[in-house]
Motif scaffolding. Structure first.
Motif, mmCIF file in Angstrom:
data_model
loop_
_atom_site.group_PDB
_atom_site.id
_atom_site.type_symbol
_atom_site.label_atom_id
_atom_site.label_comp_id
_atom_site.label_asym_id
_atom_site.label_seq_id
_atom_site.Cartn_x
_atom_site.Cartn_y
_atom_site.Cartn_z
ATOM 1 N N ASP A 15 5.986 10.827 -9.883
ATOM 2 C CA ASP A 15 5.917 9.821 -8.809
ATOM 3 C C ASP A 15 5.787 10.474 -7.440
ATOM 4 N N ARG A 16 5.181 11.650 -7.401
ATOM 5 C CA ARG A 16 5.075 12.387 -6.137
ATOM 6 C C ARG A 16 3.882 11.912 -5.314
ATOM 7 N N VAL A 17 4.076 11.944 -3.989
ATOM 8 C CA VAL A 17 3.036 11.564 -3.037
ATOM 9 C C VAL A 17 2.899 12.707 -2.032
ATOM 10 N N LEU A 18 1.698 13.216 -1.861
ATOM 11 C CA LEU A 18 1.422 14.254 -0.880
ATOM 12 C C LEU A 18 0.804 13.580 0.334
ATOM 13 N N VAL A 19 1.407 13.788 1.507
ATOM 14 C CA VAL A 19 0.939 13.121 2.721
ATOM 15 C C VAL A 19 0.665 14.137 3.812
ATOM 16 N N LEU A 46 11.525 6.941 11.967
ATOM 17 C CA LEU A 46 10.652 7.128 10.816
ATOM 18 C C LEU A 46 9.278 7.607 11.277
ATOM 19 N N SER A 47 8.517 8.206 10.367
ATOM 20 C CA SER A 47 7.199 8.760 10.693
ATOM 21 C C SER A 47 6.119 8.145 9.816
ATOM 22 N N TRP A 48 4.900 8.072 10.365
ATOM 23 C CA TRP A 48 3.728 7.626 9.622
ATOM 24 C C TRP A 48 2.941 8.830 9.154
ATOM 25 N N ALA A 49 2.356 8.718 7.967
ATOM 26 C CA ALA A 49 1.502 9.767 7.422
ATOM 27 C C ALA A 49 0.437 9.117 6.545
ATOM 28 N N THR A 50 -0.563 9.890 6.177
ATOM 29 C CA THR A 50 -1.633 9.404 5.313
ATOM 30 C C THR A 50 -1.518 10.062 3.953
ATOM 31 N N ALA A 51 -1.561 9.269 2.901
ATOM 32 C CA ALA A 51 -1.475 9.790 1.531
ATOM 33 C C ALA A 51 -2.776 10.513 1.189
ATOM 34 N N ARG A 66 -1.662 4.511 4.648
ATOM 35 C CA ARG A 66 -0.681 5.008 5.620
ATOM 36 C C ARG A 66 0.696 4.647 5.081
ATOM 37 N N VAL A 67 1.606 5.611 5.080
ATOM 38 C CA VAL A 67 2.952 5.377 4.566
ATOM 39 C C VAL A 67 3.988 5.712 5.627
ATOM 40 N N LEU A 68 5.102 4.985 5.584
ATOM 41 C CA LEU A 68 6.211 5.176 6.514
ATOM 42 C C LEU A 68 7.361 5.808 5.752
ATOM 43 N N PHE A 69 7.888 6.918 6.278
ATOM 44 C CA PHE A 69 8.962 7.633 5.587
ATOM 45 C C PHE A 69 9.919 8.251 6.589
ATOM 46 N N ASP A 70 11.069 8.677 6.093
ATOM 47 C CA ASP A 70 12.088 9.327 6.911
ATOM 48 C C ASP A 70 11.783 10.829 6.950
ATOM 49 N N PRO A 71 11.477 11.381 8.116
ATOM 50 C CA PRO A 71 11.122 12.805 8.180
ATOM 51 C C PRO A 71 12.281 13.743 7.836
ATOM 52 N N ASP A 72 13.512 13.230 7.806
ATOM 53 C CA ASP A 72 14.639 14.076 7.414
ATOM 54 C C ASP A 72 14.695 14.292 5.903
ATOM 55 N N ASP A 73 14.050 13.420 5.127
ATOM 56 C CA ASP A 73 14.050 13.511 3.663
ATOM 57 C C ASP A 73 12.689 13.981 3.165
ATOM 58 N N ARG A 74 12.289 15.170 3.542
ATOM 59 C CA ARG A 74 10.958 15.626 3.160
ATOM 60 C C ARG A 74 10.961 17.090 2.742
ATOM 61 N N SER A 75 9.941 17.433 1.990
ATOM 62 C CA SER A 75 9.678 18.815 1.608
ATOM 63 C C SER A 75 8.293 19.161 2.121
ATOM 64 N N ASP A 91 10.898 7.262 -1.791
ATOM 65 C CA ASP A 91 11.281 7.646 -0.434
ATOM 66 C C ASP A 91 10.358 7.046 0.626
ATOM 67 N N VAL A 92 9.320 6.353 0.199
ATOM 68 C CA VAL A 92 8.400 5.696 1.129
ATOM 69 C C VAL A 92 8.956 4.315 1.445
ATOM 70 N N HIS A 93 9.113 4.019 2.733
ATOM 71 C CA HIS A 93 9.702 2.749 3.162
ATOM 72 C C HIS A 93 8.686 1.622 3.263
#
Length: 109
Positions: A15-19, A46-51, A66-75, A91-93
Motif C-alpha cells: 500500500d505504498r505511495v511514492l510522492v 500538512l503538505s501537498w505532493a503529487t503521487a 495530489r495528496v495531502l499528508f503530514d510531513p512529520d510522518d514520512r520517509s 497516512d494520506v489525509h
C-alpha cells in the motif's frame, strides 16, 4: 512539474505511495505575496505532493493525484538525484483530483 515515472528504477509494493513534494520546502508565500520564512513558528502543517508511484494494493490514489499528508510522518528517498517521499496509503489525509466525487463520503482504512 511533470515526472517521468517510467524512468523510476523501482516497483512500489503493498500500500505504498511514492510522492514528489510540490515546490520547495522551507519558506513559502502567503496569498497576499508575503514571504514566510521556514523558521516561522506555526502549528502542525500538512503538505501537498503529487503521487508518482503506487503499490498494487493502493485503492484510492492514482499516479498524478495530489495528496495531502503530514510531513512529520514520512520517509525520504533519493532516486536519480531527485528527492521523493514514501508514504502508506493510510497516512494520506486527502486526495485532490478531478475524478474525486464531491458527494462521496470517502474511504475509511
Amino acid at each position: 512539474m511533470s515526472t517521468d515515472t517510467s524512468a523510476l528504477p523501482i516497483r512500489m509494493l503493498h500500500d505504498r505511495v511514492l510522492v514528489q513534494l510540490e515546490g520547495k520546502e522551507g519558506e513559502r508565500r502567503s496569498s497576499a505575496g508575503i514571504v514566510i520564512p521556514a523558521t516561522a513558528s506555526m502549528g502542525r502543517r500538512l503538505s501537498w505532493a503529487t503521487a508518482v508511484g503506487i503499490g498494487p494494493n493502493v485503492r484510492s490514489i492514482i499516479i498524478g493525484d495530489r495528496v495531502l499528508f503530514d510531513p512529520d510522518d514520512r520517509s525520504e528517498v533519493e532516486l536519480h538525484g531527485k528527492e521523493y517521499v514514501l508514504l502508506r496509503e493510510r497516512d494520506v489525509h486527502a486526495v485532490a483530483a478531478s475524478r474525486v466525487e464531491s458527494d462521496g463520503t470517502g474511504l475509511y482504512l
